[in-house]
Design a protein around this motif. Sequence first.
Motif, PDB file in Angstrom:
ATOM      1  N   LEU A  54      37.349 -72.867  29.667  1.00 32.80           N
ATOM      2  CA  LEU A  54      37.779 -73.693  30.803  1.00 32.80           C
ATOM      3  C   LEU A  54      37.031 -75.024  30.789  1.00 32.80           C
ATOM      4  CD1 LEU A  54      38.019 -71.020  33.672  1.00 32.80           C
ATOM      5  CD2 LEU A  54      39.892 -72.022  32.338  1.00 32.80           C
ATOM      6  N   ALA A  55      35.759 -74.976  30.378  1.00 34.15           N
ATOM      7  CA  ALA A  55      34.966 -76.211  30.276  1.00 34.15           C
ATOM      8  C   ALA A  55      35.534 -77.116  29.182  1.00 34.15           C
ATOM      9  CB  ALA A  55      33.504 -75.864  29.980  1.00 34.15           C
ATOM     10  N   GLU A  56      35.862 -76.517  28.058  1.00 34.94           N
ATOM     11  CA  GLU A  56      36.397 -77.307  26.940  1.00 34.94           C
ATOM     12  C   GLU A  56      37.708 -77.994  27.346  1.00 34.94           C
ATOM     13  OE1 GLU A  56      36.423 -75.111  23.229  1.00 34.94           O
ATOM     14  OE2 GLU A  56      38.087 -76.366  22.506  1.00 34.94           O
ATOM     15  N   ILE A  57      38.554 -77.250  28.041  1.00 30.75           N
ATOM     16  CA  ILE A  57      39.837 -77.828  28.486  1.00 30.75           C
ATOM     17  C   ILE A  57      39.591 -78.943  29.505  1.00 30.75           C
ATOM     18  CG2 ILE A  57      41.927 -77.300  29.808  1.00 30.75           C
ATOM     19  CD1 ILE A  57      41.863 -74.531  28.354  1.00 30.75           C
ATOM     20  N   ALA A  58      38.635 -78.711  30.402  1.00 28.93           N
ATOM     21  CA  ALA A  58      38.325 -79.733  31.410  1.00 28.93           C
ATOM     22  C   ALA A  58      37.916 -81.041  30.729  1.00 28.93           C
ATOM     23  CB  ALA A  58      37.203 -79.239  32.328  1.00 28.93           C
ATOM     24  N   ASP A  59      37.122 -80.928  29.675  1.00 26.98           N
ATOM     25  CA  ASP A  59      36.661 -82.131  28.974  1.00 26.98           C
ATOM     26  C   ASP A  59      37.762 -82.782  28.153  1.00 26.98           C
ATOM     27  OD1 ASP A  59      34.093 -82.241  29.895  1.00 26.98           O
ATOM     28  OD2 ASP A  59      33.255 -81.031  28.268  1.00 26.98           O
ATOM     29  N   GLN A  60      38.507 -81.930  27.457  1.00 28.56           N
ATOM     30  CA  GLN A  60      39.460 -82.459  26.481  1.00 28.56           C
ATOM     31  C   GLN A  60      40.772 -82.924  27.109  1.00 28.56           C
ATOM     32  OE1 GLN A  60      39.454 -79.808  23.147  1.00 28.56           O
ATOM     33  NE2 GLN A  60      41.073 -80.955  22.096  1.00 28.56           N
ATOM     34  N   TYR A  61      41.196 -82.270  28.182  1.00 29.38           N
ATOM     35  CA  TYR A  61      42.532 -82.557  28.708  1.00 29.38           C
ATOM     36  C   TYR A  61      42.526 -83.004  30.171  1.00 29.38           C
ATOM     37  CZ  TYR A  61      43.885 -79.955  24.541  1.00 29.38           C
ATOM     38  OH  TYR A  61      44.036 -79.527  23.249  1.00 29.38           O
ATOM     39  N   ASP A  62      41.387 -82.958  30.831  1.00 26.45           N
ATOM     40  CA  ASP A  62      41.348 -83.344  32.239  1.00 26.45           C
ATOM     41  C   ASP A  62      40.209 -84.334  32.420  1.00 26.45           C
ATOM     42  OD1 ASP A  62      40.928 -82.816  35.358  1.00 26.45           O
ATOM     43  OD2 ASP A  62      42.870 -81.964  34.811  1.00 26.45           O
ATOM     44  N   LYS A  63      39.708 -84.440  33.648  1.00 28.30           N
ATOM     45  CA  LYS A  63      38.629 -85.398  33.877  1.00 28.30           C
ATOM     46  C   LYS A  63      37.275 -84.710  33.953  1.00 28.30           C
ATOM     47  CE  LYS A  63      41.376 -89.003  35.984  1.00 28.30           C
ATOM     48  NZ  LYS A  63      41.504 -89.958  37.110  1.00 28.30           N
ATOM     49  N   GLY A  64      37.141 -83.608  33.234  1.00 29.49           N
ATOM     50  CA  GLY A  64      35.828 -82.978  33.139  1.00 29.49           C
ATOM     51  C   GLY A  64      35.504 -81.987  34.237  1.00 29.49           C
ATOM     52  N   TYR A  65      36.522 -81.569  34.990  1.00 28.07           N
ATOM     53  CA  TYR A  65      36.240 -80.549  36.003  1.00 28.07           C
ATOM     54  C   TYR A  65      37.495 -79.736  36.318  1.00 28.07           C
ATOM     55  CZ  TYR A  65      38.505 -83.572  39.437  1.00 28.07           C
ATOM     56  OH  TYR A  65      39.430 -84.322  40.117  1.00 28.07           O
ATOM     57  N   GLY A  66      37.313 -78.657  37.039  1.00 29.76           N
ATOM     58  CA  GLY A  66      38.431 -77.835  37.506  1.00 29.76           C
ATOM     59  C   GLY A  66      38.194 -77.457  38.956  1.00 29.76           C
ATOM     60  N   HIS A  67      39.234 -76.956  39.598  1.00 32.44           N
ATOM     61  CA  HIS A  67      39.158 -76.655  41.026  1.00 32.44           C
ATOM     62  C   HIS A  67      39.536 -75.193  41.255  1.00 32.44           C
ATOM     63  CE1 HIS A  67      39.633 -77.313  45.357  1.00 32.44           C
ATOM     64  NE2 HIS A  67      40.788 -76.688  45.279  1.00 32.44           N
ATOM     65  N   PHE A  68      38.612 -74.405  41.785  1.00 31.82           N
ATOM     66  CA  PHE A  68      38.890 -72.995  42.062  1.00 31.82           C
ATOM     67  C   PHE A  68      39.636 -72.869  43.390  1.00 31.82           C
ATOM     68  CE2 PHE A  68      35.747 -72.637  38.795  1.00 31.82           C
ATOM     69  CZ  PHE A  68      36.153 -71.509  38.095  1.00 31.82           C
ATOM     70  N   THR A  69      40.656 -72.015  43.390  1.00 25.19           N
ATOM     71  CA  THR A  69      41.561 -71.936  44.536  1.00 25.19           C
ATOM     72  C   THR A  69      41.324 -70.664  45.350  1.00 25.19           C
ATOM     73  OG1 THR A  69      43.319 -70.614  43.519  1.00 25.19           O
ATOM     74  CG2 THR A  69      43.282 -72.960  42.999  1.00 25.19           C
ATOM     75  N   THR A  70      41.996 -70.591  46.479  1.00 22.20           N
ATOM     76  CA  THR A  70      41.866 -69.401  47.331  1.00 22.20           C
ATOM     77  C   THR A  70      42.608 -68.201  46.745  1.00 22.20           C
ATOM     78  OG1 THR A  70      43.736 -70.197  48.614  1.00 22.20           O
ATOM     79  CG2 THR A  70      41.555 -70.653  49.489  1.00 22.20           C
ATOM     80  N   ARG A  71      43.409 -68.420  45.693  1.00 21.20           N
ATOM     81  CA  ARG A  71      44.061 -67.301  45.009  1.00 21.20           C
ATOM     82  C   ARG A  71      43.209 -66.882  43.814  1.00 21.20           C
ATOM     83  NH1 ARG A  71      46.687 -64.579  47.221  1.00 21.20           N
ATOM     84  NH2 ARG A  71      47.199 -62.757  46.041  1.00 21.20           N
TER      85      ARG A  71
END
Lengths: 163, 590
Positions: free
Chosen positions: B96-113
């Motif tokens: 998930l970290a690798e994807i955040a760096d490579q394809y997003d802006k370096g972070y992810g958001h955990f949801t209520t689901r």
Amino acid sequence: MSIDIDFIHALNAAKPDVFDQTGTPVGTLAPLLKDNALADQVGYVPFNPDQSQKRVYIDADADMQTLKRLDAQDVVLVMADFRDGRTFSQARLLAPRVKRLIIAGDVGADQVGAFLRIGAMHFAPTDPREARALPKSVHDLKGVFDGQDKAQLPVFQATKETV
Amino acid sequence: MHYLHLLLDMALIYDNNRFFVLGRAMYQYSYADQAQVDARVAQFADQTKRFLAGELSEERFLPLRLQNGLYIQRHAPMLRVAIPYGLLSADQMQMLAEIADQYDKGYGHFTTRTNIQYNWVKLEEVPEILGKLASVQMHAIQTSGNCIRNTTTDPYAGVIEGEIEDPRPYCEIIRQWSTFHPEFAYLPRKFKMAVIGTQSDRAAAQLHDIGIRLTEKDGEVGFEILVGGGLGRTPIIGKSICEFLPKRHLLTYLDAILRVYNFHGRRDNKYKARIKILVESMGKEAFAQAVERVFLEQIDGDLTLTDDDIAQAISHFSSPDYARFDPLNAPKPDLTDKTDEEVKRFNDWMRHNTVTHKRPGYHIVVVSLKAGNVDGIYQQAGDLDSAQMRALADLARRYSFGEIRATHHQNLVLADVATTDLVAVYDALRQIRLARPNIGTLTDMIVCPGFDYCALANATTHNVASAIDAAFDNLDYLYDLGDIRLNMSGCMNACAHHHVGDIGILGVDKKGEHWYQISLGGSSGEDARLGKILGRAVAQNEVADTIATIARVYIDNRQSFGEHLESFAQYVARVGLAPFKDAVYNKESV
């Protein structure tokens, strides 16, 4: 239960190809005869010239009780809108009881895999783009979990190979 | 540090003169799982290609991309990745970290689901991301769309005292049954389930389309089945339609509920299409009878579970190799090298961010993703950057059998930390800003992404959360307030569960301005209830003051019984809204 008249016209005009479970075209869908369809509350339509065989066209409004009463071997489930998932439940109820189940109308190429697992083996999509995609999409998602039968779920299988 | 991989699901780590043996107690994905996610990646790559080539209409592509977790949001496509019942391995977190760096802006958001969302992906890169996810058996299957979504459970499942049984094996059974279930991919609307194994409800089971509660009757363990719960525009508490369902019939009964819903749920109005509306319109008894009829037609069929099946499922969730500690002489954290200030900070954290484990000598650690305002910048609730993800994966490997869990309160959990390791875990979490000792307090807010990201939202949320956080930055005051759940949603879709917060905040749009309606007295626990609206909405710049006023009313008027202080929830239940209304809307009377 009746089938929407405009949809009958559209389906007849489209003369869609019927594909089998391998994605091979096996003919075109016989036209639905509107007068007969509308005259009969369960939608029986003469199909063979001798009328000994009955083909039944069913739209998504047919409920569980109606389907249980149905006595036919050749059934066309008509999807007026690909988003209407009732057709999947209808297909699952009917598949074990009928000889041929054709999903016709607005059925999408990407829905065919689910219908195949349910037991529907013929498809007559009216959208030409879906018809073009269908011969490939019938092979999608082969061997995925199948929630209809617990024996198909890996958690219950004795072999515990892991990746 | 050296990693010696013995098996893909087990590793031996040598670090700091200690060996750590890692063996996960979570479901190990089989070849069938891997083949399935690979097949889905190939299918979606082809669908995307057809869409981009004009061979698949926008209308038809919509449910396909949604069932692969892909939304078009305010600024960019958003990809929601499934975390089945909130369980993640360290390797998966690393990916998930690798994807955040490579394809997003370096972070992810955990949801209520208990899923994770990436808010800045590119549509054409999604098949590639799905490929990366598939390499660690992750996917975005059924994280959106009108299908059966991720099943959630108690984040303390299997490690908390008082369980009738560990609910995770049943979550896994439901996951496999519901994934690609051919009958239920085009339901009238989305469909969510939760399974719990304790009387305490930490998964908001009564607020799900189906809530499944493990229960016991005459010495047999089975399930109580609740249906028709949900939040959104029409919040409703779920109703029990089966007080005791033998385990063997679990899937047959769920199948029957879904079929009744699929046939009879409304499709003419998406706001009336959830099962809760069907249950309300049919009436609980009639709905239960309709389910019973279908159930009895299918009983003892292909979905019947044998004792062996259940034992097989349970075997995938065996306990990890815990060290043995004497229960009468359980070890304590070693704080000998710490200053008084450090000891106080650690004790605050231990009191609020750890939970007693069923195993002597172990603790459950709740990792707060509610850092609040750090150096003047609000850290969005539920967000985790890639460095934090990697550090957390490492901590999980070293101290918690390589497993991480997501909670529906948008926090994470290390479920199996030895008490003797708590100081090291705390120090490491503190370095990465994940040790704020605020779990259960008012600043442990659930906050949806709001207008800043979400195309559905009516109002911003993060700026308001930041102001509230600033108003409650005094820990002593926060602790004095006790447990208060504050949930804030940017629209009536209620992604942040505002109806069931002790304090709920709903963002509304009034002629282009963002206003906020406040409700009090909700709960998502075993005593689930919906909050009551306090009164007219307040302006954006008044929200934090209003919450401060509400807190003051409680502090000034709560009762004490010996050492026991009346909680905020108890106070609201006793006095109702009147004193709060008075204080908020007639400020001169305060």
